[in-house]
Design a protein around this motif. Structure first.
Motif, PDB file in Angstrom:
ATOM      1  N   PHE A 171       0.840  -1.198   0.000  1.00 47.66           N
ATOM      2  CA  PHE A 171       0.000   0.000   0.000  1.00 47.66           C
ATOM      3  C   PHE A 171       0.872   1.243   0.000  1.00 47.66           C
ATOM      4  N   SER A 172       0.244   2.353  -0.395  1.00 47.28           N
ATOM      5  CA  SER A 172       0.941   3.627  -0.374  1.00 47.28           C
ATOM      6  C   SER A 172      -0.084   4.720  -0.096  1.00 47.28           C
ATOM      7  N   VAL A 173       0.206   5.521   0.897  1.00 48.68           N
ATOM      8  CA  VAL A 173      -0.732   6.555   1.343  1.00 48.68           C
ATOM      9  C   VAL A 173      -0.072   7.933   1.204  1.00 48.68           C
ATOM     10  N   GLY A 174      -0.607   8.760   0.311  1.00 49.82           N
ATOM     11  CA  GLY A 174      -0.133  10.144   0.212  1.00 49.82           C
ATOM     12  C   GLY A 174       1.228  10.301  -0.437  1.00 49.82           C
ATOM     13  N   VAL A 175       1.632   9.347  -1.253  1.00 48.29           N
ATOM     14  CA  VAL A 175       2.990   9.372  -1.819  1.00 48.29           C
ATOM     15  C   VAL A 175       2.966   9.450  -3.348  1.00 48.29           C
ATOM     16  N   LEU A 176       2.120   8.614  -3.973  1.00 49.51           N
ATOM     17  CA  LEU A 176       2.195   8.463  -5.431  1.00 49.51           C
ATOM     18  C   LEU A 176       1.974   9.786  -6.163  1.00 49.51           C
ATOM     19  N   HIS A 177       1.080  10.647  -5.649  1.00 49.56           N
ATOM     20  CA  HIS A 177       0.818  11.920  -6.336  1.00 49.56           C
ATOM     21  C   HIS A 177       2.000  12.885  -6.243  1.00 49.56           C
ATOM     22  N   HIS A 178       2.978  12.589  -5.386  1.00 50.20           N
ATOM     23  CA  HIS A 178       4.171  13.448  -5.288  1.00 50.20           C
ATOM     24  C   HIS A 178       5.322  12.948  -6.167  1.00 50.20           C
ATOM     25  N   LEU A 179       5.095  11.858  -6.881  1.00 52.56           N
ATOM     26  CA  LEU A 179       6.171  11.316  -7.725  1.00 52.56           C
ATOM     27  C   LEU A 179       6.128  11.961  -9.106  1.00 52.56           C
TER      28      LEU A 179
END
Ligand SMILES: C[S@@+](CC[C@H](N)C(=O)[O-])C[C@H]1O[C@@H](n2cnc3c(N)ncnc32)[C@H](O)[C@@H]1O
Ligand SMILES: [Zn+2]
Length: 335
Positions: A171-179
């Motif tokens: 899972f990933s929370v709050g990270v992918l949109h910053h890549l």
């Protein structure tokens, strides 16, 4: 680093060679505090520094990724506190997953920040949780989890995960949109989930966020991510004060009365501001600072998020609104 972690590690440089311990310089209880790891295949080495295996060197990372990871590292060092409300907040980001889901599972977390979720998953009975972050946040996450024998922190880039494909859940929370490329980050994370395993992601949504995309996003890109973090830390107290005043004087009282609750939902960002109305000053300051510090942020439409899940052939996908301004997704990878 706990020795138990070795079984999950794979060389990010030669396509997956096993990683073995080459040398141990210092140990503290169950943690190897310093030493060297090496790939059994290509023999390249990776240091263990202050208890954390280092598969990424920030100085060699592309500038944009480096700036994001450093800004968050600084942020998590300032806001290292824990809060009882994190349980509920986390479960809302990964719904329909519940604490019982983790029992006996091997879990991968992409972008763990200060380790608040790593800690919880370890306590909820995961067999092991391996948490990855690119930046100095790993130091805070390590301190928060070193006493948990089933929690492991790694410094690595989500695009080059030093791991075998053995995870029951990622899972990933709050990270992918910053890549720089969110979809590629998602795919990389999913590539470590074994057949029939599960995944969750929570990302900023494009829908209902018009003014953030038009006003806050350019401000973040051009100004707030570029000024000194300490200055931003203090300046961000101004919008925090406005949000804090509104949530404590308007949203919270309305929500605590049966007649007021429906009204609160119709006010500006009603669902979102109602959901954070119970947070204290420090948590609200963290939320505001967190939104302003990152150089990169994408706001992703539901349709595109659905495509991410189709691309990885996920089944039983559940995509839902979170506070009507962001998307959470859960799905199962094919057998
Ligand atoms: C907004 S924080 C969220 C942290 C954590 N998931 C939480 O909710 O508390 C984003 C995190 O992603 C990490 N990050 C950014 N780019 C990354 C990358 N390429 N690989 C791994 N982690 C990254 C940052 O260092 C930061 O700690
Ligand atoms: Zn190798």
């Amino acid at each position: 680093m706990k020795k138990k972690l070795l079984q999950y590690l794979a060389c990010p440089l030669c396509g997956g060679g096993d990683i073995r311990l080459r040398a141990v310089a210092e140990e503290d209880g169950i943690e190897i505090m310093s030493g060297d790891l090496e790939c059994a295949n290509c023999e390249r080495s990776f240091p263990i520094v202050r208890g954390i295996p280092r598969f990424a060197n920030l100085e060699e990372i592309e500038e944009e990724k480096q700036a994001t990871a450093e800004s968050y590292g600084w942020s998590w060092q300032q806001f290292s506190q824990d809060d009882a409300r994190y349980d509920e907040q986390f479960l809302a980001w990964i719904a329909p997953v519940r604490p019982e889901f983790f029992a006996g599972k091997v879990v991968l977390e992409g972008g763990c920040g200060k380790g608040r979720h790593t800690q919880r998953i370890a306590r909820w009975g995961a067999s092991d949780v391996v948490a990855v972050d690119l930046g100095p946040a790993v130091e805070v996450a390590f301190a928060a989890t070193r006493d948990l024998e089933n929690a492991h922190i790694i410094q690595a880039d989500i695009y080059h995960l030093p791991l075998h494909r053995v995870f029951d859940y990622a899972f990933s929370v709050g990270v992918l949109h910053h890549l720089p490329n969110p979809r590629a980050g998602f795919k990389s994370l999913i590539s470590k989930v074994k057949q029939g395993g599960y995944a969750s992601a929570w990302i900023y949504g494009a829908e209902n966020n018009g003014w953030i995309v038009r006003v806050i996003n350019p401000l973040r890109r051009e100004v707030t991510s570029k000024i000194s973090r300490r200055l931003l830390f203090h300046l961000s107290k101004i919008p925090t004060a406005i949000m804090y005043g509104a949530t404590k004087l308007i949203y919270r009282p309305l929500n605590s009365s049966r007649r007021g609750a429906p009204i609160a939902r119709h006010l500006f960002y009603g669902d979102y501001l109602s959901s954070i109305a119970g947070f204290n000053w420090r948590e609200q300051h963290l939320i505001v600072f967190d939104h302003l510090v990152a150089p990169t942020a994408f706001y992703i439409p539901r349709e595109e998020f659905e495509e991410w899940w189709r691309d990885v052939n996920a089944t039983d996908v559940v995509i839902g609104w979170h506070n009507k301004n962001s998307w959470r997704g859960f799905g199962r990878l094919p057998e």
